[in-house]
Design a protein around this motif. Structure first.
Motif, PDB file in Angstrom:
ATOM      1  N   VAL A  35      -2.019   2.493  -1.508  1.00  0.00           N
ATOM      2  CA  VAL A  35      -2.811   3.407  -0.680  1.00  0.00           C
ATOM      3  C   VAL A  35      -2.339   4.845  -0.879  1.00  0.00           C
ATOM      4  O   VAL A  35      -3.157   5.764  -0.950  1.00  0.00           O
ATOM      5  CB  VAL A  35      -2.755   2.980   0.803  1.00  0.00           C
ATOM      6  CG1 VAL A  35      -3.294   4.060   1.707  1.00  0.00           C
ATOM      7  CG2 VAL A  35      -3.533   1.697   0.996  1.00  0.00           C
ATOM      8  N   ARG A  36      -1.047   5.031  -1.004  1.00  0.00           N
ATOM      9  CA  ARG A  36      -0.539   6.388  -1.279  1.00  0.00           C
ATOM     10  C   ARG A  36      -1.048   6.898  -2.618  1.00  0.00           C
ATOM     11  O   ARG A  36      -1.416   8.066  -2.750  1.00  0.00           O
ATOM     12  CB  ARG A  36       0.985   6.402  -1.272  1.00  0.00           C
ATOM     13  CG  ARG A  36       1.565   6.332   0.088  1.00  0.00           C
ATOM     14  CD  ARG A  36       3.052   6.473   0.037  1.00  0.00           C
ATOM     15  NE  ARG A  36       3.623   6.297   1.359  1.00  0.00           N
ATOM     16  CZ  ARG A  36       4.866   6.569   1.648  1.00  0.00           C
ATOM     17  NH1 ARG A  36       5.682   7.024   0.719  1.00  0.00           N
ATOM     18  NH2 ARG A  36       5.307   6.380   2.865  1.00  0.00           N
ATOM     19  N   LEU A  37      -1.071   6.027  -3.606  1.00  0.00           N
ATOM     20  CA  LEU A  37      -1.575   6.413  -4.925  1.00  0.00           C
ATOM     21  C   LEU A  37      -3.068   6.731  -4.864  1.00  0.00           C
ATOM     22  O   LEU A  37      -3.533   7.721  -5.449  1.00  0.00           O
ATOM     23  CB  LEU A  37      -1.310   5.295  -5.933  1.00  0.00           C
ATOM     24  CG  LEU A  37      -1.622   5.587  -7.379  1.00  0.00           C
ATOM     25  CD1 LEU A  37      -0.674   6.650  -7.914  1.00  0.00           C
ATOM     26  CD2 LEU A  37      -1.521   4.324  -8.195  1.00  0.00           C
ATOM     27  N   LEU A  38      -3.830   5.905  -4.144  1.00  0.00           N
ATOM     28  CA  LEU A  38      -5.267   6.167  -4.000  1.00  0.00           C
ATOM     29  C   LEU A  38      -5.528   7.463  -3.235  1.00  0.00           C
ATOM     30  O   LEU A  38      -6.473   8.192  -3.550  1.00  0.00           O
ATOM     31  CB  LEU A  38      -5.942   4.996  -3.287  1.00  0.00           C
ATOM     32  CG  LEU A  38      -6.073   3.702  -4.085  1.00  0.00           C
ATOM     33  CD1 LEU A  38      -6.576   2.582  -3.193  1.00  0.00           C
ATOM     34  CD2 LEU A  38      -6.976   3.889  -5.272  1.00  0.00           C
ATOM     35  N   PHE A  44      -9.547   7.259  -2.281  1.00  0.00           N
ATOM     36  CA  PHE A  44      -9.660   6.519  -1.035  1.00  0.00           C
ATOM     37  C   PHE A  44     -10.753   7.091  -0.136  1.00  0.00           C
ATOM     38  O   PHE A  44     -11.216   6.423   0.759  1.00  0.00           O
ATOM     39  CB  PHE A  44      -8.310   6.528  -0.309  1.00  0.00           C
ATOM     40  CG  PHE A  44      -8.022   5.281   0.459  1.00  0.00           C
ATOM     41  CD1 PHE A  44      -7.937   4.076  -0.197  1.00  0.00           C
ATOM     42  CD2 PHE A  44      -7.836   5.303   1.817  1.00  0.00           C
ATOM     43  CE1 PHE A  44      -7.660   2.916   0.503  1.00  0.00           C
ATOM     44  CE2 PHE A  44      -7.568   4.154   2.520  1.00  0.00           C
ATOM     45  CZ  PHE A  44      -7.485   2.952   1.851  1.00  0.00           C
ATOM     46  N   ARG A  45     -11.182   8.317  -0.390  1.00  0.00           N
ATOM     47  CA  ARG A  45     -12.232   8.924   0.440  1.00  0.00           C
ATOM     48  C   ARG A  45     -13.600   8.334   0.136  1.00  0.00           C
ATOM     49  O   ARG A  45     -14.532   8.505   0.903  1.00  0.00           O
ATOM     50  CB  ARG A  45     -12.252  10.434   0.253  1.00  0.00           C
ATOM     51  CG  ARG A  45     -12.645  10.852  -1.143  1.00  0.00           C
ATOM     52  CD  ARG A  45     -12.625  12.336  -1.314  1.00  0.00           C
ATOM     53  NE  ARG A  45     -12.777  12.640  -2.737  1.00  0.00           N
ATOM     54  CZ  ARG A  45     -13.112  13.780  -3.192  1.00  0.00           C
ATOM     55  NH1 ARG A  45     -13.320  14.774  -2.354  1.00  0.00           N
ATOM     56  NH2 ARG A  45     -13.229  13.984  -4.479  1.00  0.00           N
ATOM     57  N   PRO A  51      -9.359   0.737   6.657  1.00  0.00           N
ATOM     58  CA  PRO A  51      -8.492  -0.320   7.199  1.00  0.00           C
ATOM     59  C   PRO A  51      -8.810  -1.704   6.640  1.00  0.00           C
ATOM     60  O   PRO A  51      -7.905  -2.514   6.419  1.00  0.00           O
ATOM     61  CB  PRO A  51      -8.759  -0.278   8.706  1.00  0.00           C
ATOM     62  CG  PRO A  51      -9.263   1.086   8.963  1.00  0.00           C
ATOM     63  CD  PRO A  51     -10.019   1.470   7.735  1.00  0.00           C
ATOM     64  N   LEU A  52     -10.094  -1.976   6.387  1.00  0.00           N
ATOM     65  CA  LEU A  52     -10.465  -3.266   5.822  1.00  0.00           C
ATOM     66  C   LEU A  52      -9.958  -3.403   4.389  1.00  0.00           C
ATOM     67  O   LEU A  52      -9.512  -4.480   3.978  1.00  0.00           O
ATOM     68  CB  LEU A  52     -11.983  -3.432   5.867  1.00  0.00           C
ATOM     69  CG  LEU A  52     -12.538  -4.777   5.428  1.00  0.00           C
ATOM     70  CD1 LEU A  52     -11.990  -5.888   6.317  1.00  0.00           C
ATOM     71  CD2 LEU A  52     -14.047  -4.754   5.481  1.00  0.00           C
ATOM     72  N   VAL A  53      -9.985  -2.327   3.642  1.00  0.00           N
ATOM     73  CA  VAL A  53      -9.470  -2.344   2.270  1.00  0.00           C
ATOM     74  C   VAL A  53      -7.962  -2.533   2.281  1.00  0.00           C
ATOM     75  O   VAL A  53      -7.416  -3.291   1.468  1.00  0.00           O
ATOM     76  CB  VAL A  53      -9.872  -1.050   1.529  1.00  0.00           C
ATOM     77  CG1 VAL A  53      -9.176  -0.948   0.186  1.00  0.00           C
ATOM     78  CG2 VAL A  53     -11.368  -0.994   1.349  1.00  0.00           C
ATOM     79  N   GLU A  54      -7.264  -1.890   3.208  1.00  0.00           N
ATOM     80  CA  GLU A  54      -5.814  -2.066   3.303  1.00  0.00           C
ATOM     81  C   GLU A  54      -5.458  -3.506   3.645  1.00  0.00           C
ATOM     82  O   GLU A  54      -4.538  -4.080   3.063  1.00  0.00           O
ATOM     83  CB  GLU A  54      -5.236  -1.117   4.343  1.00  0.00           C
ATOM     84  CG  GLU A  54      -5.239   0.326   3.914  1.00  0.00           C
ATOM     85  CD  GLU A  54      -4.614   1.236   4.948  1.00  0.00           C
ATOM     86  OE1 GLU A  54      -3.699   0.797   5.660  1.00  0.00           O
ATOM     87  OE2 GLU A  54      -5.067   2.392   5.038  1.00  0.00           O
TER      88      GLU A  54
END
Length: 72
Positions: A35-38, A44-45, A51-54
């Motif tokens: 998530v940090r990389l995205l 990620f935008r 939250p569902l992707v995480e």
């Protein structure tokens, strides 16, 4: 495969943990890094429900780690 090779518990120090718990924690760490990389590349935008992707990434990473490192 002998029965002794199948991990029933993972010992970390004097604490015994189930393999699924360890795989889930490692999956959560991998998700956090992904998530940090995205976020860094601003990909990620474009996701409708972050939250569902995480949650999905956590489950996928946990399943992969559990299958590769802790086969049953």
């Amino acid at each position: 495969m002998p029965l002794a090779a199948i991990p029933k518990e993972i010992a970390i120090g004097d604490i015994y943990l189930p393999p699924l718990l360890v795989a889930a924690l490692l999956g959560l760490i991998c998700t956090s890094l992904s998530v940090r990389l995205l976020n860094r590349f601003r990909w990620f935008r474009h996701i409708v429900s972050p939250p569902l992707v995480e949650l999905s990434l956590t489950v996928l990473y946990a399943l992969f780690i559990g299958t590769v490192f802790f086969p049953s």
